[in-house]
Each structure stands twice: as C-alpha cells, then as structure tokens.
Scaffold this motif. Structure first.
Motif, PDB file in Angstrom:
ATOM      1  N   ASP A   6      22.192  -4.179 -50.345  1.00  0.00           N
ATOM      2  CA  ASP A   6      21.223  -3.263 -50.934  1.00  0.00           C
ATOM      3  C   ASP A   6      20.142  -4.124 -51.586  1.00  0.00           C
ATOM      4  O   ASP A   6      20.158  -4.337 -52.805  1.00  0.00           O
ATOM      5  N   ASN A  28      15.322   0.800 -51.219  1.00  0.00           N
ATOM      6  CA  ASN A  28      14.783   2.036 -51.800  1.00  0.00           C
ATOM      7  C   ASN A  28      13.467   1.646 -52.480  1.00  0.00           C
ATOM      8  O   ASN A  28      13.165   0.450 -52.587  1.00  0.00           O
ATOM      9  N   ILE A  31      13.768  -1.084 -55.139  1.00  0.00           N
ATOM     10  CA  ILE A  31      14.065  -2.415 -54.585  1.00  0.00           C
ATOM     11  C   ILE A  31      12.803  -3.032 -53.979  1.00  0.00           C
ATOM     12  O   ILE A  31      12.516  -4.215 -54.177  1.00  0.00           O
ATOM     13  N   LYS A  83      14.954   6.620 -44.446  1.00  0.00           N
ATOM     14  CA  LYS A  83      15.739   7.118 -45.581  1.00  0.00           C
ATOM     15  C   LYS A  83      14.988   8.294 -46.212  1.00  0.00           C
ATOM     16  O   LYS A  83      13.791   8.211 -46.494  1.00  0.00           O
ATOM     17  N   PHE A 129      25.936   8.197 -54.188  1.00  0.00           N
ATOM     18  CA  PHE A 129      25.673   7.185 -55.226  1.00  0.00           C
ATOM     19  C   PHE A 129      26.816   7.171 -56.256  1.00  0.00           C
ATOM     20  O   PHE A 129      26.784   7.894 -57.247  1.00  0.00           O
ATOM     21  N   ARG A 132      26.091   5.828 -60.151  1.00  0.00           N
ATOM     22  CA  ARG A 132      25.286   6.735 -60.986  1.00  0.00           C
ATOM     23  C   ARG A 132      26.091   7.959 -61.425  1.00  0.00           C
ATOM     24  O   ARG A 132      25.841   8.533 -62.476  1.00  0.00           O
ATOM     25  N   ALA A 163      27.105   4.022 -51.720  1.00  0.00           N
ATOM     26  CA  ALA A 163      25.997   3.302 -52.367  1.00  0.00           C
ATOM     27  C   ALA A 163      26.144   3.345 -53.884  1.00  0.00           C
ATOM     28  O   ALA A 163      27.042   4.010 -54.406  1.00  0.00           O
ATOM     29  N   SER A 164      25.242   2.619 -54.550  1.00  0.00           N
ATOM     30  CA  SER A 164      25.278   2.496 -56.015  1.00  0.00           C
ATOM     31  C   SER A 164      26.628   1.887 -56.433  1.00  0.00           C
ATOM     32  O   SER A 164      27.336   2.416 -57.282  1.00  0.00           O
ATOM     33  N   ARG A 166      28.884  -0.935 -58.092  1.00  0.00           N
ATOM     34  CA  ARG A 166      28.661  -1.777 -59.268  1.00  0.00           C
ATOM     35  C   ARG A 166      29.636  -2.936 -59.401  1.00  0.00           C
ATOM     36  O   ARG A 166      29.407  -3.865 -60.156  1.00  0.00           O
ATOM     37  N   THR A 183      27.126  -0.293 -49.178  1.00  0.00           N
ATOM     38  CA  THR A 183      25.979  -1.164 -49.420  1.00  0.00           C
ATOM     39  C   THR A 183      26.078  -1.761 -50.815  1.00  0.00           C
ATOM     40  O   THR A 183      26.359  -1.057 -51.792  1.00  0.00           O
TER      41      THR A 183
HETATM   42  O1  G3P Z   1      20.033   1.964 -52.692  1.00  0.00           O
HETATM   43  C1  G3P Z   1      20.647   3.002 -53.341  1.00  0.00           C
HETATM   44  C2  G3P Z   1      21.686   2.654 -54.391  1.00  0.00           C
HETATM   45  O2  G3P Z   1      22.569   1.708 -53.904  1.00  0.00           O
HETATM   46  C3  G3P Z   1      21.133   2.389 -55.750  1.00  0.00           C
HETATM   47  O3  G3P Z   1      22.062   1.779 -56.603  1.00  0.00           O
HETATM   48  O4  G3P Z   1      22.637   0.601 -58.706  1.00  0.00           O
HETATM   49  O5  G3P Z   1      20.371   1.671 -58.468  1.00  0.00           O
HETATM   50  O6  G3P Z   1      22.409   3.065 -58.743  1.00  0.00           O
HETATM   51  P1  G3P Z   1      21.860   1.797 -58.218  1.00  0.00           P
END
Ligand code: G3P
Length: 214
Positions: A6, A28, A31, A83, A129, A132, A163-164, A166, A183
């Motif tokens: 990502d 995104n 990024i 996307k 996600f 989040r 995704a998201s 951690r 990712t």
């Molecule tokens: O690209 C989408 C996602 O992976 C964003 O992650 O850490 O910003 O919640 P985050």
C-alpha cells in the motif's frame, strides 16, 4: 494469499518486487499526495515495475467524472485497476467499468452489506478497511469473516483485499479468515520476517560454524 504493498514509494516497491513476493500495489489519494509526484506519472512508473494489479483511485465524486477519470487511468497500462469509493455513485460507475471490461477495486468498505453490493456491481476487488474499524472500536477482522461467508454463499468472485493493515496479527488473521489478498505498508511487510528466535538461532549457527572442519 496475494501480497500487495500500500504505497507509491518506488524504492519500497522495487525492494519487495526483487524478493519475488509482490503481487500488486494499492494507492489512494493520501498516498499519492505524500509521494509529491504527478499522479499519472507515478502510476505509470509503478505499473511498469510491477506485473500484478496497480490500484489508482478516481478523485471525482460525480458519475461522469468518475467514468472519465477511470477510463484515463485504465489507459495508462493494462495492469491498472480503477479504485472507486463505496457509495451509490461509485457502484454505478463500477457497473459501467465492468461492462467496459475495466477492473475495479471498491474502496472504503466498512460493512458486509456494502461488500455484497460491490460484488453485485461486478467489483474485481473489495477493500475492507480493518484498522480504521478497529480505531473506532469495531472488530475489523470480523468483517473479513462476514464478507468471506457472504461471497461463498453466493459464489461471488470479487476478491477480498484486506486493507488498512496496521500490524502482523492483522496479516495472520486475514489469511486465516480467507482474504484473497492483503495490502500492507512496507513497515508491516518488513515486520513479518522478524522473530527473535530466528536471530538468536542464526547467531548460534554462525558461531558454531566457525569450528566446522571444511
Ligand atoms: O489504501 C487503503 C488503506 O490501506 C488505508 O490504510 O492505514 O490509511 O487506514 P490506513
């Protein structure tokens, strides 16, 4: 499970690609903005390095704008995936992209109901996600299990792209719960290799190898 990074950081992408462990890239707007580079230019470079899918997100929030941007993004390279945000307009656009044979990644998914609608619209990937959701006190991992069950119930082929992410526990858990892809930020990817017993064991082997008679 396919592993995506990502990121839009070319050094990180090259490093993981050279290991032979990279299946794709997601980006995104946050990024891309962090990269400080021109959007289409950075996507073009990433798509030339990575063989797998490279997600590039539309910025427009209206249907016509999404279609226009999506068509332009998809024309950058064969492996670019458009996307699109998970709302009514976004899913209408996904339907049209699907009709045109353009691959999509539906992003900002926070519920199993949303994921079901995305699959019905023909999404290639759905991006729940996790981090989040955890941040607001909901169990992000549970969402992966729910989507897996729903998709399997009806035979939807949309791939679950967790995704998201951690930390390494997220990685292990999404694999156990049947995500098709994950990712990761580069920092989490690097953590996956680490174990203190590996380091200690290797140190001892190196030490002991000094007394081997070659
Ligand atoms: O690209 C989408 C996602 O992976 C964003 O992650 O850490 O910003 O919640 P985050």
């Amino acid at each position: 499970m396919n592993i995506f990074l990502d990121t839009a950081n070319i050094d990180e992408i090259k490093k993981v690609n050279e290991l032979g462990l990279l299946d794709g890239i997601t980006t995104n707007p946050s990024i891309i903005s962090k990269s400080g580079r021109k959007f289409t230019e950075v996507i073009k470079e990433i798509a030339s390095i990575v063989e797998g899918p490279v997600s590039a997100e539309v910025i427009a929030t209206d249907y016509e704008g999404m279609i226009k941007e999506g068509v332009e993004l998809a024309a950058i390279a064969d492996n670019v995936v458009v996307k699109v945000p998970l709302n009514m307009v976004g899913l209408k656009a996904v339907n049209e992209f699907t009709n045109r044979g353009i691959a999509t990644n539906v992003t900002l998914c926070f519920s199993a109901n949303q994921a079901l609608l995305a699959a019905k619209a023909g999404a290639t990937f759905i991006s729940p996600f996790l981090g989040r959701l955890d941040d607001v006190g909901q169990d992000g991992l549970e969402l992966i299990s729910e989507i897996r069950e729903m998709y399997d119930n009806y035979g939807y082929e949309t791939e679950i792209l967790a995704a998201s992410i951690r930390h390494p526990i997220h990685f292990k858990e999404v694999a156990l719960r049947g995500a098709d892809c994950v990712t990761l930020p580069y920092s989490v990817f690097a953590q996956l290799f680490q174990h203190p017993l590996t380091d200690l064991g290797l140190q001892k082997f190196i030490e002991d190898s000094k007394s081997i008679n070659w």
